[in-house]
Scaffold this active site. Structure first.
Site, mmCIF file in Angstrom:
data_model
loop_
_atom_site.group_PDB
_atom_site.id
_atom_site.type_symbol
_atom_site.label_atom_id
_atom_site.label_comp_id
_atom_site.label_asym_id
_atom_site.label_seq_id
_atom_site.Cartn_x
_atom_site.Cartn_y
_atom_site.Cartn_z
ATOM 1 N N CYS A 1 -29.222 -10.534 19.202
ATOM 2 C CA CYS A 1 -28.820 -10.120 20.385
ATOM 3 C C CYS A 1 -29.256 -8.837 20.343
ATOM 4 O O CYS A 1 -29.895 -8.315 19.410
ATOM 5 C CB CYS A 1 -27.709 -10.629 21.296
ATOM 6 S SG CYS A 1 -26.361 -10.108 20.154
ATOM 7 N N ASN B 1 -25.072 -7.336 19.177
ATOM 8 C CA ASN B 1 -24.419 -8.149 17.901
ATOM 9 C C ASN B 1 -22.872 -7.967 17.988
ATOM 10 O O ASN B 1 -22.188 -7.715 17.149
ATOM 11 C CB ASN B 1 -25.030 -7.459 16.484
ATOM 12 C CG ASN B 1 -24.457 -8.467 15.461
ATOM 13 O OD1 ASN B 1 -24.312 -7.791 14.300
ATOM 14 N ND2 ASN B 1 -24.670 -9.552 15.666
ATOM 15 N N CYS C 1 -21.617 -9.682 21.235
ATOM 16 C CA CYS C 1 -21.274 -10.754 21.933
ATOM 17 C C CYS C 1 -21.948 -11.995 21.761
ATOM 18 O O CYS C 1 -21.451 -12.929 21.168
ATOM 19 C CB CYS C 1 -21.445 -10.531 23.665
ATOM 20 S SG CYS C 1 -20.564 -9.073 24.378
ATOM 21 N N ARG C 2 -23.189 -12.198 22.084
ATOM 22 C CA ARG C 2 -23.750 -13.445 22.110
ATOM 23 C C ARG C 2 -24.251 -13.909 20.757
ATOM 24 O O ARG C 2 -23.855 -15.095 20.346
ATOM 25 C CB ARG C 2 -25.279 -13.457 22.775
ATOM 26 C CG ARG C 2 -25.134 -13.398 24.449
ATOM 27 C CD ARG C 2 -26.264 -12.714 25.036
ATOM 28 N NE ARG C 2 -26.600 -11.538 24.710
ATOM 29 C CZ ARG C 2 -27.638 -10.749 25.071
ATOM 30 N NH1 ARG C 2 -28.649 -11.581 25.856
ATOM 31 N NH2 ARG C 2 -27.933 -9.507 24.495
ATOM 32 N N ASP D 1 -26.948 -11.523 29.164
ATOM 33 C CA ASP D 1 -26.167 -10.632 28.557
ATOM 34 C C ASP D 1 -25.098 -10.579 29.206
ATOM 35 O O ASP D 1 -24.980 -10.125 30.302
ATOM 36 C CB ASP D 1 -26.936 -9.254 28.452
ATOM 37 C CG ASP D 1 -25.839 -8.222 28.113
ATOM 38 O OD1 ASP D 1 -25.085 -8.286 27.546
ATOM 39 O OD2 ASP D 1 -26.794 -7.018 27.827
#
Ligand code: 4NP
Length: 165
Positions: free
Chosen positions: A11, A14, A16-17, A132
């Site tokens: 993502c 690096n 959250c997702r 996001d």
């Protein structure tokens, strides 16, 4: 021992997702008894959060849903492109950045397979991005978790077929 099938989730930050995607994918693979066949990691296209732990909103949402998200943020490198079999991007911007890096590294036909994660979400209905959640409210994190769970199951199914797992 056979070589592990290596999957890198990517993502922007690096935090959250992609750490969530890696944790959920690992959990699904564990539930299906194939975790030991994989090397699973995550990275960001940016280094904005290098060295930081995952976002507390991501870890809190995931913990409520029985998933422990761990790791330390790092930026994707050329070595990742050389080493990983699959690079799985969360959105179209990440995908473009990953494709540029793959081109720069010049791995040719031996390069990794590059995908958008939601290609494997059966409910994606044409929307192939994991949005996001960073600037959104807490609901965004639950929504993202839903997409990630569906995509993780779909990705594992794809890999089981391709690798005879
Ligand atoms: P991620 O979320 O890409 O899912 O880790 C973000 C984290 C940080 C930022 C953007 C997105 N940021 O701009 O700092």
């Amino acid at each position: 021992m056979t070589e592990p099938i290596s999957v890198l989730f990517v993502c922007l930050g690096n935090i959250c997702r992609s750490p969530l995607a890696a944790a959920v994918f690992r959990q699904v693979a564990t539930e299906e008894g194939v975790e030991s066949r994989f090397r699973i990691d995550s990275a960001g296209t940016s280094g904005y959060h290098n060295g930081e732990p995952p976002d507390s909103r991501t870890t809190a949402t995931a913990a409520r849903r029985g998933v422990e998200v761990t790791g330390t943020s790092r930026q994707i490198t050329g070595t990742d492109v050389e080493e990983f079999d699959y690079l799985v991007a969360m959105d179209a911007d990440n995908l473009r950045a990953v494709e540029r890096l793959v081109e720069r590294v010049g791995v040719g036909d031996d390069g990794p397979a590059v995908h958008l994660f939601r290609e494997f979400d059966p409910e994606a209905a044409g929307d192939l991005e994991v949005p996001d959640p960073y600037y959104g409210g807490p609901r965004g994190f639950d929504d993202v978790h839903d997409l990630v769970e569906r995509s993780a199951h779909g990705l594992l199914e794809h890999l089981r077929e391709r690798h005879d797992l």
